[in-house]
Structure formats: structure tokens, C-alpha cells
Design an enzyme around this catalytic site. Structure first.
Site, PDB file in Angstrom:
ATOM      1  N   GLN A 201       0.704  -1.165  -0.264  1.00 10.86           N
ATOM      2  CA  GLN A 201       0.326  -0.099   0.443  1.00 10.86           C
ATOM      3  C   GLN A 201       1.271   1.331   0.013  1.00 10.86           C
ATOM      4  OE1 GLN A 201      -0.534  -3.126   1.863  1.00 10.86           O
ATOM      5  NE2 GLN A 201      -2.673  -2.911   2.383  1.00 10.86           N
ATOM      6  N   ASP A 242      -6.180   1.095  12.358  1.00  9.61           N
ATOM      7  CA  ASP A 242      -7.612   0.289  11.964  1.00  9.61           C
ATOM      8  C   ASP A 242      -8.325   0.634  13.070  1.00  9.61           C
ATOM      9  OD1 ASP A 242      -5.408   0.330  10.216  1.00  9.61           O
ATOM     10  OD2 ASP A 242      -7.591  -0.610   9.387  1.00  9.61           O
ATOM     11  N   LYS A 253      -0.941  -1.705  10.041  1.00 10.67           N
ATOM     12  CA  LYS A 253      -0.806  -2.346   8.656  1.00 10.67           C
ATOM     13  C   LYS A 253       0.473  -3.264   9.804  1.00 10.67           C
ATOM     14  CE  LYS A 253      -2.954  -3.381   5.972  1.00 10.67           C
ATOM     15  NZ  LYS A 253      -3.256  -4.609   6.323  1.00 10.67           N
TER      16      LYS A 253
HETATM   17  O1  MRU Z   1      -5.296  -3.063   4.745  1.00 11.76           O
HETATM   18  P1  MRU Z   1      -5.493  -1.749   4.699  1.00 11.76           P
HETATM   19  O2  MRU Z   1      -4.932  -1.486   3.717  1.00 11.76           O
HETATM   20  O3  MRU Z   1      -6.757  -1.318   4.774  1.00 11.76           O
HETATM   21  O4  MRU Z   1      -4.606  -0.889   5.923  1.00 11.76           O
HETATM   22  C1  MRU Z   1      -5.011   0.430   6.443  1.00 11.76           C
HETATM   23  C2  MRU Z   1      -3.907   0.967   7.052  1.00 11.76           C
HETATM   24  O5  MRU Z   1      -3.778  -0.081   7.842  1.00 11.76           O
HETATM   25  C3  MRU Z   1      -3.997   2.443   7.324  1.00 11.76           C
HETATM   26  O6  MRU Z   1      -2.819   2.518   8.148  1.00 11.76           O
HETATM   27  C4  MRU Z   1      -5.127   2.408   8.445  1.00 11.76           C
HETATM   28  O7  MRU Z   1      -6.380   2.131   7.648  1.00 11.76           O
HETATM   29  C5  MRU Z   1      -5.306   3.655   8.520  1.00 11.76           C
HETATM   30  S1  MRU Z   1      -6.185   4.463   6.913  1.00 11.76           S
HETATM   31  C6  MRU Z   1      -6.627   6.266   7.230  1.00 11.76           C
END
Ligand code: MRU
Length: 362
Positions: A201, A242, A253
């Protein structure tokens, strides 16, 4: 934010028909900006699960529109229950999903059937508008952290992990909001973008959106972050999250925890940016109480990118016989977090500070 000069949000209702939902397919970035049209709750559930949309706040907003699509098709009690259940099962770690669904249920359940569809669209729209305002406030509160390190026109180096930018939210982002605001205010900001294996990402989304906004950045392998900190090349770390417990533990993440350890060892401030919808007030201990999503092994055993001939290709990088494990998130204990950047201001990562700042919802 803008893509090639045109302002976008990451999710919106189609202007032509007034009811279907448009998203940017994030599995196609950075190669193609595909605007996908979703017409059913099932399509929205798939988009969340397969990560066409991702990032905690955007997952919540998407689920809200998923309920609206469900209500348009059938506004019965049974369908409302089923939609909330199905959407709620799409991803386990981001608490914003449950937060948005609870909010939709609270608004829709008391209503007569014929009022539910309109109310669902209005509530989903309100969730989106509030997210934009919230993230702008996070940006304003985080900006002084960067400005303090930019004295005398000095370059500020920020390290971030994963993507917590505008496409992980409805607009602005969380971790990237202070960076966009600092850049727009004329500060010399540079971002170390960790690639963020296995789904990359950072390399594919954060680098893309920073590039589109003209923010100087450099992609590094995840393993390079600690080394950059040891060399004094990182002024501060800002990540998204999250789920944050009421005691300040932070799920984000996979790989975030290692950066928090390296930051502590090197005296680098480690900040976490979040809207209050990411706080799970029901739990304290992130290590035992936050469900960690386990994603398919194929995300580890393969990589997708653009081949030299221009085609998009997926290649296997692990011996066929080797199994792989893929925990998608980790938990950084509150003691390693320098502070939280919220829509109400900066806050220590502990229960007393969080409950004092959010006394009306804690
Ligand atoms: O698996 P993902 O791509 O949904 O994980 C996203 C993250 O870990 C972001 O850092 C988190 O959701 C914060 S988004 C503002």
C-alpha cells in the site's frame, strides 16, 4: 484531493443516476484510475473484502453506502439485519466498519420501511462529510508537529507506513493530512514511504497520492526504516490506525510495531493519527482484544506489478512448496506511542487522556 487537476473523493454517489455508488478501484492503482460503479450491497461487500476500497475510515463509509444500496432494494427489517451482518463480516480489524454499521442501524431501525432508503443515503452522506471535516481537523492539529521541526526553512523528514492518505479515507487522510497541510503551507516536507509488504500500500498508493499532490517522497523497503532513523534521517513517524483501545494501544498495518520499536530506540517521535471513530471504547488490551485479520497466503507468495512491456503481471516469489502466513495487522503498545493526533487535538496515548478528551463518547 486532486487527480491530475480534478478534485475527487474516494467514494461518492453517481451524479447521473443519483443512487449507485462510485469508488476508485485501489487494486488497480497506481497503474490505472478505474472508477467502479457499485449497484448492490453484495457488490459493496465484495469491494471491501477484496480491498477495492480499504483504509479504516473508507471501509466505514463504504459499509454505510452498502446499507443504503440494500435499503434501496428492500427496506425490510430482515434485509437491514442481513446487510449489516454481511457487511460487518467483510474485514475484522478496522473498528470504523462496526462504528458505521451501528450508526446506520440506530438511524434506520426505528423508521418505517418507506423512509429507510432516503434516510440511509442521507446518513451515509453525513458519515462521508464528517470524515472529510474530521481529517481536515487532524491535519490542522498535526501541522505544528511538522512546523516545529522546519525552523529556518529546514527540510522535515516524515516516515510513514502503509497508506493512511486521502484514498484510505473519504478525503485528506489521517497520517497524511498534516503532511498535505504542511506542504500546502510551503514547508519543505519529504516523506519516507515504506513499501508495506505484502500488499504494498505504501509503494503503490501512498507514493501515488503524494506524487499526484507534488509532495516530495522516497519509497524505501520496509526493512530500511530503522536504518534511516539510526542515521538521523527521520524527524518523526506518523502512521494511521485501524483500531485504538481506550488505553491507547494501536492496531495498524503489519510492520508498524517494528517501526515504533526503532523509533523508541532512536528517540524519534512516533505519532498516530486517527478520527475518534477508530477508538474502540469497549477494550483496553490491544494484544489480546483486537482481532487480527489473517489474509490469503497468496499476498505473500506473489507480487503484482507492471511488467517492462507495460502489461500488469502477477509473479510468484516463493517456492511453490513453501507455505506462507499473512497476519495483516499488528499492535503497537501505548507505551511506544508518543501521542495521538485526533480531530480534537493532540492527546497522550493513555486512558486518562483519551477519556478526558472524548468525555462525551468514552
Ligand atoms: O489493509 P488496509 O490497507 O485496509 O490497511 C490500512 C491501514 O493499515 C491504515 O494505516 C489504516 O487503516 C489507517 S487509514 C487512514
Amino acid at each position: 484531493m486532486k487527480i491530475d487537476g480534478t478534485p475527487y473523493r474516494s467514494i461518492w454517489v453517481d451524479e447521473t443516476d443519483g443512487w449507485s455508488v462510485r469508488i476508485i478501484d485501489q487494486t488497480r492503482l497506481p497503474w490505472t484510475v478505474d472508477l467502479v460503479r457499485l449497484t448492490t450491497m453484495e457488490e459493496m461487500a465484495h469491494a471491501i473484502k477484496a480491498m477495492l476500497v480499504r483504509g479504516a475510515p473508507l471501509i466505514g463509509a463504504s459499509a454505510a453506502y452498502g446499507v443504503a444500496l440494500a435499503m434501496r432494494a428492500d427496506a425490510s427489517d430482515a434485509n437491514l439485519r442481513q446487510a449489516i451482518e454481511l457487511l460487518g463480516e467483510t474485514r475484522p480489524t478496522a473498528i470504523n466498519l462496526r462504528w458505521a454499521l451501528a450508526r446506520m442501524r440506530a438511524v434506520l431501525q426505528p423508521l418505517e420501511r418507506n423512509a429507510r432508503a432516503d434516510a440511509a443515503y442521507a446518513e451515509a452522506r453525513a458519515i462521508c462529510d464528517e470524515d472529510v471535516a474530521t481529517n481536515a481537523a487532524i491535519g490542522r492539529h498535526g501541522l505544528p508537529l511538522l512546523a516545529a521541526r522546519a525552523a529556518n526553512g529546514r527540510r522535515v523528514n516524515v516516515l510513514t507506513h502503509c497508506n493512511a492518505g486521502w484514498i484510505a479515507t473519504v478525503d485528506w487522510g489521517t497520517a497524511l493530512a498534516p503532511i498535505y497541510m504542511a506542504h500546502d503551507a510551503g514547508l519543505d516536507v519529504h516523506v519516507w514511504v515504506e513499501e508495506t509488504r505484502p500488499r504494498n500500500q505504501g509503494a503503490s498508493l501512498t507514493a501515488w497520492e503524494l506524487g499526484k499532490h507534488g509532495v516530495p517522497h522516497t519509497v524505501i523497503a520496509d526493512n530500511a526504516g530503522g536504518h534511516m532513523m539510526q542515521r538521523g534521517d527521520v524527524d518523526l513517524v506518523i502512521v494511521g490506525t485501524d483500531r485504538v483501545t481506550r488505553a491507547g494501544d494501536v492496531a495498524n498495518k503489519i510492520g508498524t510495531y517494528l517501526k515504533a520499536l526503532a523509533a523508541r530506540d532512536n528517540g524519534v517521535p512516533f505519532w498516530v493519527a486517527l478520527p475518534s471513530s477508530t477508538i474502540d471504547w469497549t477494550i483496553r488490551d490491544g494484544l489480546t482484544d483486537i482481532p487480527i485479520e489473517e489474509r490469503p497466503a497468496s499476498e505473500v507468495t506473489t507480487m503484482t506489478g507492471r511488467a517492462l512491456d507495460g502489461s500488469i503481471a502477477t509473479v510468484r516469489i516463493v517456492p511453490t512448496a513453501s507455505p506462507a502466513a499473512n497476519p495483516a495487522f499488528d499492535v503497537t503498545p501505548a507505551r511506544l506511542v508518543s501521542g495521538l493526533i485526533t480531530e480534537r487535538g493532540l492527546c497522550d496515548a493513555n486512558e486518562a487522556a483519551l477519556t478526558e478528551m472524548f468525555t462525551d463518547i468514552a
